[in-house]
Write a protein that holds these residues in place. Structure first.
Motif, PDB file in Angstrom:
ATOM      1  N   TYR A  92      79.780 -31.714  49.785  1.00  0.00           N
ATOM      2  CA  TYR A  92      80.313 -32.746  48.901  1.00  0.00           C
ATOM      3  C   TYR A  92      81.837 -32.818  48.990  1.00  0.00           C
ATOM      4  O   TYR A  92      82.420 -33.907  48.984  1.00  0.00           O
ATOM      5  N   MET A  93      82.475 -31.672  49.096  1.00  0.00           N
ATOM      6  CA  MET A  93      83.938 -31.667  49.214  1.00  0.00           C
ATOM      7  C   MET A  93      84.376 -32.279  50.545  1.00  0.00           C
ATOM      8  O   MET A  93      85.338 -33.041  50.591  1.00  0.00           O
ATOM      9  N   LYS A  94      83.666 -31.967  51.620  1.00  0.00           N
ATOM     10  CA  LYS A  94      83.993 -32.556  52.927  1.00  0.00           C
ATOM     11  C   LYS A  94      83.773 -34.065  52.907  1.00  0.00           C
ATOM     12  O   LYS A  94      84.559 -34.818  53.471  1.00  0.00           O
ATOM     13  N   MET A  95      82.694 -34.501  52.256  1.00  0.00           N
ATOM     14  CA  MET A  95      82.413 -35.931  52.154  1.00  0.00           C
ATOM     15  C   MET A  95      83.530 -36.649  51.402  1.00  0.00           C
ATOM     16  O   MET A  95      83.971 -37.725  51.804  1.00  0.00           O
ATOM     17  N   ARG A  96      83.973 -36.031  50.331  1.00  0.00           N
ATOM     18  CA  ARG A  96      85.052 -36.625  49.540  1.00  0.00           C
ATOM     19  C   ARG A  96      86.329 -36.720  50.387  1.00  0.00           C
ATOM     20  O   ARG A  96      87.032 -37.724  50.358  1.00  0.00           O
ATOM     21  N   GLY A  97      86.608 -35.685  51.173  1.00  0.00           N
ATOM     22  CA  GLY A  97      87.784 -35.699  52.041  1.00  0.00           C
ATOM     23  C   GLY A  97      87.717 -36.797  53.084  1.00  0.00           C
ATOM     24  O   GLY A  97      88.708 -37.499  53.329  1.00  0.00           O
ATOM     25  N   LEU A  98      86.551 -36.970  53.702  1.00  0.00           N
ATOM     26  CA  LEU A  98      86.387 -38.031  54.695  1.00  0.00           C
ATOM     27  C   LEU A  98      86.488 -39.410  54.055  1.00  0.00           C
ATOM     28  O   LEU A  98      87.051 -40.336  54.652  1.00  0.00           O
ATOM     29  N   GLU A  99      85.960 -39.536  52.873  1.00  0.00           N
ATOM     30  CA  GLU A  99      86.056 -40.816  52.157  1.00  0.00           C
ATOM     31  C   GLU A  99      87.523 -41.149  51.873  1.00  0.00           C
ATOM     32  O   GLU A  99      87.953 -42.286  52.035  1.00  0.00           O
ATOM     33  N   GLN A 100      88.274 -40.151  51.479  1.00  0.00           N
ATOM     34  CA  GLN A 100      89.700 -40.365  51.223  1.00  0.00           C
ATOM     35  C   GLN A 100      90.438 -40.736  52.509  1.00  0.00           C
ATOM     36  O   GLN A 100      91.323 -41.595  52.493  1.00  0.00           O
ATOM     37  N   LYS A 101      90.066 -40.106  53.629  1.00  0.00           N
ATOM     38  CA  LYS A 101      90.667 -40.457  54.925  1.00  0.00           C
ATOM     39  C   LYS A 101      90.381 -41.915  55.275  1.00  0.00           C
ATOM     40  O   LYS A 101      91.254 -42.638  55.726  1.00  0.00           O
ATOM     41  N   ARG A 102      89.126 -42.308  55.072  1.00  0.00           N
ATOM     42  CA  ARG A 102      88.724 -43.679  55.395  1.00  0.00           C
ATOM     43  C   ARG A 102      89.483 -44.678  54.529  1.00  0.00           C
ATOM     44  O   ARG A 102      90.009 -45.678  55.022  1.00  0.00           O
ATOM     45  N   ILE A 103      89.576 -44.397  53.250  1.00  0.00           N
ATOM     46  CA  ILE A 103      90.288 -45.289  52.331  1.00  0.00           C
ATOM     47  C   ILE A 103      91.758 -45.388  52.717  1.00  0.00           C
ATOM     48  O   ILE A 103      92.339 -46.483  52.751  1.00  0.00           O
ATOM     49  N   ALA A 104      92.366 -44.244  53.029  1.00  0.00           N
ATOM     50  CA  ALA A 104      93.784 -44.238  53.423  1.00  0.00           C
ATOM     51  C   ALA A 104      93.993 -45.049  54.705  1.00  0.00           C
ATOM     52  O   ALA A 104      94.959 -45.819  54.810  1.00  0.00           O
ATOM     53  N   TYR A 105      93.090 -44.916  55.657  1.00  0.00           N
ATOM     54  CA  TYR A 105      93.215 -45.660  56.905  1.00  0.00           C
ATOM     55  C   TYR A 105      93.072 -47.164  56.662  1.00  0.00           C
ATOM     56  O   TYR A 105      93.835 -47.966  57.189  1.00  0.00           O
TER      57      TYR A 105
END
Length: 152
Positions: free
Chosen positions: A48-61
């Protein structure tokens, strides 16, 4: 948009690994293996923490490229033909994996709910007046029974 493609592929890989874990979780639920189930639930937290991190990366991009208000499907549709093909492929794979994770997760939830109802019926037959695990308790996250791990 190679970066978006990489984020989608990384997300798909993560969800693929998470799906394997969910199938193990289902197996442990069916076998009533609470120790292994507790371990699996603990492992889920890392996912779940990794998913949240990837989601944040996607949003930032997406914000970086100026498409903050667009959905992923809209961004793919606006891409050039070369990028559109590879992004669609990654998007479809990720969508398929997320759908599969949801199905197995719903199945786990159903099995647990059925077992909890059986416990309630057994407790009632033994003369216990209240439900061990009522719907109101679930809504308020106020469980009365410790028959299953609270991590589930």
């Amino acid at each position: 948009m190679k970066t978006l493609y990489e984020i989608l592929r990384e997300s798909a890989e993560l969800y693929s690994n998470f799906l394997e874990l969910e199938y193990k979780k289902y197996e442990f639920i069916i076998k009533d293996d609470t120790l292994s189930l507790d371990e699996t639930v603990a492992k889920e937290q890392a996912f779940y923490m990794k998913m949240r991190g990837l989601e944040q990366k996607r949003i930032a991009y997406i914000e970086k490229i100026g498409m903050k208000d667009k959905t992923l499907a809209e961004i793919i549709e606006l891409s050039n033909e070369t990028d559109k093909a590879i992004l669609n492929e990654a998007y479809d794979e990720l969508n398929r994996l997320i759908t599969e994770v949801k199905k197995i997760s719903d199945l786990c939830k159903l099995v647990i709910e059925v077992r909890l109802r059986r416990i309630d019926r057994a407790m009632n037959k033994l003369g216990h007046k209240e439900n061990t695990y009522s719907n109101e308790d679930v809504k308020n996250n106020n469980t009365k029974s410790f028959l299953l791990s609270k991590k589930i």
